[in-house]
Design a protein around this motif. Structure first.
Motif, mmCIF file in Angstrom:
data_model
loop_
_atom_site.group_PDB
_atom_site.id
_atom_site.type_symbol
_atom_site.label_atom_id
_atom_site.label_comp_id
_atom_site.label_asym_id
_atom_site.label_seq_id
_atom_site.Cartn_x
_atom_site.Cartn_y
_atom_site.Cartn_z
ATOM 1 N N ARG A 658 6.357 -38.910 64.313
ATOM 2 C CA ARG A 658 5.611 -40.169 64.262
ATOM 3 C C ARG A 658 4.409 -40.132 65.204
ATOM 4 O O ARG A 658 3.287 -40.536 64.853
ATOM 5 N N GLN A 659 4.648 -39.610 66.430
ATOM 6 C CA GLN A 659 3.566 -39.545 67.407
ATOM 7 C C GLN A 659 2.468 -38.584 66.956
ATOM 8 O O GLN A 659 1.268 -38.854 67.109
ATOM 9 N N MET A 660 2.883 -37.453 66.373
ATOM 10 C CA MET A 660 1.893 -36.493 65.860
ATOM 11 C C MET A 660 1.030 -37.126 64.774
ATOM 12 O O MET A 660 -0.190 -36.924 64.723
ATOM 13 N N ALA A 661 1.649 -37.897 63.877
ATOM 14 C CA ALA A 661 0.889 -38.554 62.813
ATOM 15 C C ALA A 661 -0.117 -39.533 63.403
ATOM 16 O O ALA A 661 -1.268 -39.616 62.954
ATOM 17 N N ASP A 662 0.317 -40.296 64.436
ATOM 18 C CA ASP A 662 -0.609 -41.234 65.088
ATOM 19 C C ASP A 662 -1.780 -40.487 65.711
ATOM 20 O O ASP A 662 -2.943 -40.909 65.594
ATOM 21 N N TRP A 663 -1.484 -39.412 66.415
ATOM 22 C CA TRP A 663 -2.552 -38.645 67.069
ATOM 23 C C TRP A 663 -3.531 -38.069 66.049
ATOM 24 O O TRP A 663 -4.747 -38.071 66.266
ATOM 25 N N ARG A 664 -2.992 -37.566 64.957
ATOM 26 C CA ARG A 664 -3.891 -36.967 63.951
ATOM 27 C C ARG A 664 -4.776 -38.037 63.303
ATOM 28 O O ARG A 664 -5.948 -37.778 62.999
ATOM 29 N N LEU A 668 -7.102 -36.683 67.241
ATOM 30 C CA LEU A 668 -6.745 -35.749 68.308
ATOM 31 C C LEU A 668 -6.189 -34.470 67.678
ATOM 32 O O LEU A 668 -5.257 -34.524 66.859
ATOM 33 N N ASP A 669 -6.759 -33.362 68.067
ATOM 34 C CA ASP A 669 -6.391 -32.067 67.466
ATOM 35 C C ASP A 669 -5.250 -31.434 68.259
ATOM 36 O O ASP A 669 -5.469 -30.774 69.271
ATOM 37 N N ILE A 670 -4.021 -31.649 67.810
ATOM 38 C CA ILE A 670 -2.833 -31.043 68.420
ATOM 39 C C ILE A 670 -2.139 -30.238 67.322
ATOM 40 O O ILE A 670 -1.613 -30.807 66.368
ATOM 41 N N PRO A 671 -2.177 -28.930 67.413
ATOM 42 C CA PRO A 671 -1.684 -28.097 66.299
ATOM 43 C C PRO A 671 -0.221 -28.326 65.934
ATOM 44 O O PRO A 671 0.130 -28.382 64.756
ATOM 45 N N SER A 672 0.660 -28.441 66.939
ATOM 46 C CA SER A 672 2.074 -28.576 66.607
ATOM 47 C C SER A 672 2.830 -29.182 67.774
ATOM 48 O O SER A 672 2.347 -29.218 68.911
ATOM 49 N N TYR A 698 5.974 -38.820 57.315
ATOM 50 C CA TYR A 698 4.791 -38.953 58.159
ATOM 51 C C TYR A 698 3.629 -38.079 57.681
ATOM 52 O O TYR A 698 2.638 -37.914 58.394
ATOM 53 N N ASP A 699 3.759 -37.538 56.464
ATOM 54 C CA ASP A 699 2.685 -36.769 55.830
ATOM 55 C C ASP A 699 2.192 -35.644 56.736
ATOM 56 O O ASP A 699 0.992 -35.462 56.947
ATOM 57 N N LEU A 700 3.154 -34.896 57.287
ATOM 58 C CA LEU A 700 2.825 -33.773 58.158
ATOM 59 C C LEU A 700 3.167 -32.458 57.468
ATOM 60 O O LEU A 700 4.202 -32.359 56.786
ATOM 61 N N PRO A 701 2.332 -31.415 57.652
ATOM 62 C CA PRO A 701 2.684 -30.098 57.099
ATOM 63 C C PRO A 701 3.836 -29.498 57.917
ATOM 64 O O PRO A 701 4.002 -29.813 59.100
ATOM 65 N N PRO A 702 4.633 -28.623 57.312
ATOM 66 C CA PRO A 702 5.779 -28.046 58.038
ATOM 67 C C PRO A 702 5.383 -27.311 59.306
ATOM 68 O O PRO A 702 6.141 -27.316 60.287
#
Length: 861
Positions: A658-664, A668-672, A698-702
């Protein structure tokens, strides 16, 4: 002119008959170059009837030798073109006979086309034979050499002229040639058997050994009679014999064979391929003492006598070679001064010479010696030197691996920071002490926990915390007796095992520790006050099994903390209320999970090559309104015990995604993001499907998600865990082995796991600048990761020196306090912006751009 007019009528009938019966062609030409005789053989060669040629000009025969004037004697092999246009090879001999003042020329001709073709074929065969890299040897049935090719001459040093006519056995066989095997094969071939192959030692002109593979067959005539013996000799010294040593060592290492067995196998194999030597392999320890590893053909009492001898400038061949780091040859043990104290036993068993070569580690240390003993005074041959060159490298590889494994084994049972026994070793020590406890005596167990240790880490960093623990361990050692044992469970928890101590004696030890800790510790330029809480339990008064005994000591330690810290308590029945407290803590953890009171903090992972963000690691945090901040070291084991860990793991994955989706979405460029999961999570066969659903939600790639697992995940639950891991890897989610090197895992298993990343444990990183063992382990982890195509991440990087060392090793990614601690999301966002700006400024410095360009880059950053 008719035949009656030809001079041939003057030739006697008997001679005419003889000329007709000749196999070759005979032509007689008179002085006017007219053909006067043309026998049947000539008709066959020129394909002309004699009626067509008698009396005709000799030009018809197309022989240049008859065109000269005067005609001279001639003998040669020529290409003859016949009237029908065909061409043959013919041997022509021309002689002149004068009778009654009249000269006649006699031409003898023989068709040698078949012979010429055979010579061409033989020439081609010779050329092919000389081009092959195998030696060709042909003998008659008595084994006298009739042919050798140029490779034979190169390999053995004998020219064809020197070899032909000599017996093969006398030329290349020697002391250790397997003559019986050769004779048996030849006998079988002579009696109609099929061709065969043997491997044996042979010798060149200088007496040097050569291992060959000999393929032997017999040539027979049309009637099946043996005429020649054919041998094709391939030099297998390098290709097979030396390679067999490498295969032997590598397969033994892959099978995790003990080093002594490896050394024994190596020596036995060497003695097979060099039958005139007795082989020995000695290990040289850090103190410069030798210890036999392998020497199966040496007398056992002699090997035992060598154990523990110190190396030195005059300690036989091996001790001297190890001392100087150079090969040492003693051609005669009886007279060599370096051997005088040691020569008696070797001479008794017929060993007269010794050549020893040091085996060195990559850092230049002599870690072993490899020796050849000879049964006669002599120096090593070239073959011996080739063997030793191979064995020295193989021996170094095997022994260094043994040392690395020993270090890993030590780390498996000892705390790397303090060198104390760890949890696994402590259980063994406690069991041993209980088993040895006399009837009526006691074993006391003391648990010690540093008070407010988390404040030291949070305020001064982990390096300061580690230094505090090292100094604490030293003080604790000074307060216990020689029979007592000190160990570290982890973090700031220590255990003191006090055999044959009752409650009163154990309390005296605890009081002494409290007094010793009252003096402040010096950490660099700072002085820190330190205290600890101690809990004590007694065997057999309080418990008779290890687990209960340890739980009771732990409970007593918590009571000491509740009593105000910096004190000790002995377990009592009243402390059973601690169980209620534990249940209360579990209930609080359940509420925290249900109410969303757990949070994630994020620590950046930085690429070594360019300083860019590689990813972040998500770390669970718990702040309770009553309990305050509860350390993950407390609530994670508790969650595992009460069955909450799987739920926490899945919550962590969902929250991190969830946090990664918000950042993207915020740009914010956070690879993984890396999330720690328990081995229990991997027992659930639906884990991969759950991950797939969360990523889709969260529409994130694996590849935006990395799961960190411990070595225990695939060591204890190999089948179930491996199936789950493969399913996750097929999904595209990465897998990282956390704290690699501390679990004593099998490298052969690791090579077949779907792992994408290895993490070097912070315990290795901490000492990498000053401890050769930590540097060696870190180097090994980087090399393993590189060899398996994995990314290597180093945890706990707190100094620039650590970062630089890891970068020089080729470590891909680093994380630690050098860059940032684990931060809440908002704080991490601020850190990321500042880090990107700093990266941009560094780039500007390297580019040295104009002020306007600098402003533009800064605005973009």
């Amino acid at each position: 002119m008719s035949a009656a007019d030809c001079p041939m009528t003057e030739i006697p009938d008997v001679l005419l008959a003889a000329l007709e019966c000749a196999d070759g062609g005979i032509v007689i030409v008179d002085s006017a170059r007219r053909i006067t005789h043309f026998n049947a053989g000539a008709e066959r060669i020129w394909k002309l009837a004699r009626a067509e040629v008698l009396g005709r000009d000799a030009e018809l025969l197309t022989l240049k030798c008859l065109r000269a004037d005067p005609v001279a004697e001639f003998r040669d092999e020529i290409s003859l073109v016949r009237r029908d246009g065909t061409r043959i090879r013919a041997a022509i001999s021309l002689s002149s006979v004068t009778r009654g003042g009249v000269t006649h020329h006699v031409v003898f001709a023989r068709d040698v086309t078949a012979e010429a073709e055979r010579r061409v074929r033989i020439g081609l065969l010779h050329a092919v034979s000389d081009q092959t890299n195998r030696a060709v040897l042909i003998t008659d049935t008595e084994q006298n050499i009739v042919y050798v090719n140029s490779t034979f001459a190169t390999l053995f040093g004998y020219s064809s002229e020197e070899a032909e006519g000599r017996r093969a056995g006398a030329l290349i066989a020697g002391r250790h040639t397997d003559r019986k095997a050769v004779a048996k094969l030849v006998k079988r071939l002579m009696t109609g058997g099929r061709r065969g192959e043997i491997e044996t030692l042979v010798y060149n002109r200088d007496g040097e050994e050569i291992w060959v593979c000999a393929r032997i067959d017999v040539f027979r005539d049309r009637k099946g009679r043996a005429r020649h013996i054919f041998a094709l000799l391939e030099d297998i010294t390098e290709t097979r014999q030396l390679r067999s040593l490498q295969q032997l060592i590598m397969s033994a290492l892959a099978d995790e064979v003990p080093i002594t067995d490896i050394a024994d196998r190596l020596c036995r194999r060497v003695e097979e391929i060099a039958p005139d030597v007795v082989c020995s392999l000695l290990h040289v320890d850090a103190a410069g003492l030798v210890h036999p590893l392998g020497g199966p053909s040496l007398p056992e009492d002699y090997s035992r006598a060598l154990d523990g001898i110190a190396i030195g400038p005059n300690v036989g061949s091996c001790g001297t070679a190890a001392f100087y780091g150079e090969p040492v040859l003693a051609e005669d043990l009886d007279t060599d001064p370096r051997w005088q104290p040691y020569k008696t036993r070797p001479l008794e068993v017929g060993l007269r010479a010794c050549w020893s070569t040091p085996i060195k580690a990559k850092d230049g240390r002599v870690i072993a010696t490899f020796a050849f003993y000879f049964r006669e005074p002599r120096a090593p041959s070239n073959w011996h030197r080739r063997i030793v060159n191979a064995c020295v490298d193989l021996g170094a590889f095997a022994i260094e691996r043994k040392e690395a494994r020993a270090e890993i084994a030590r780390l498996a049972y000892h705390d790397i920071l303090t060198g104390l026994p760890n949890r696994a070793q402590l259980r063994h020590l406690i069991t041993t002490a209980i088993d040895a406890c006399p009837t009526g005596s006691h074993v006391a167990l003391a648990f010690l926990d540093v008070d407010h240790f988390k404040d030291v880490n949070d305020t001064f960093g982990h390096a300061a915390g580690d230094e505090l623990l090292i100094q604490l361990a030293q003080r604790l050692r000074e307060q216990i007796g020689p029979e007592d044992m000190l160990g570290r469970l982890g973090g700031d928890e220590f255990v003191i095992l006090l055999p044959q101590r009752n409650a009163e004696s154990a309390e005296r030890v605890a009081a002494g520790i409290m007094e010793a800790l009252a003096a402040p510790l010096r950490l660099g330029s700072r002085q820190l006050q330190m205290s600890a809480s101690i809990g004590i339990s007694l065997y057999p008064d309080h418990a008779t099994d290890i687990d209960t005994l340890m739980q009771q000591a732990d409970a007593a330690m918590y009571m000491a903390k509740q009593a105000g810290r910096s004190t000790h308590r002995i377990f009592s029945a009243e402390m059973n209320g601690l169980t209620e407290q534990r249940l209360a803590l579990i209930a609080a953890l359940r509420r925290a999970i249900a109410e969303g009171a757990l949070t994630l903090s994020y620590q950046p992972q930085i690429r070594s090559c360019d300083g860019a963000v590689h990813g972040v690691e998500a770390l669970a945090r718990w702040h309770d309104a009553v309990l305050g901040d509860v350390s993950p070291a407390k609530f994670i084991p508790l969650a595992e015990e009460c069955g909450l860990i799987e739920q926490i793991g899945l919550w962590s994955v969902r929250e991190a995604c969830r946090q990664m989706a918000d950042w993207r979405r915020a740009g914010l460029d956070i690879p993984s993001v890396s999330v720690n999961l328990s081995p229990i999570n991997f027992r659930n066969v639906t884990l991969a499907a759950r991950l797939k659903d969360i990523l889709a939600e969260y529409d994130l790639p694996p590849d935006a998600l990395m799961l960190e697992i411990t070595e225990g995940t695939f060591m204890r639950d190999s089948v179930a865990a491996l199936e789950t891991m493969n399913a996750i890897r097929e999904l595209g989610v990465g897998l990282s082995v956390d704290d690699f090197g501390t679990g004593y895992s099998s490298l052969s298993r690791l090579a077949h796991l779907p792992i994408r990343e290895l993490k070097i444990d912070r315990s290795f990183t901490r000492d990498i600048e000053r401890d050769a063992g930590a540097l060696a382990v870190a180097t090994a982890v980087v090399r393993v990761g590189q060899g398996l195509g994995m990314t290597v991440v180093a945890e706990g990087v707190e100094t620039e020196g650590q970062r630089k060392t890891l970068a020089e090793l080729g470590c891909d990614v680093v994380q630690g306090f050098l860059y940032a601690p684990a931060l809440p999301p908002v704080a991490f966002e601020r850190w990321l912006i500042e880090h990107c700006a700093e990266q941009a400024r560094a780039m500007l410095g390297r580019l040295d751009v104009t002020p306007a360009g600098r402003d533009a880059v800064q605005r973009s950053a």
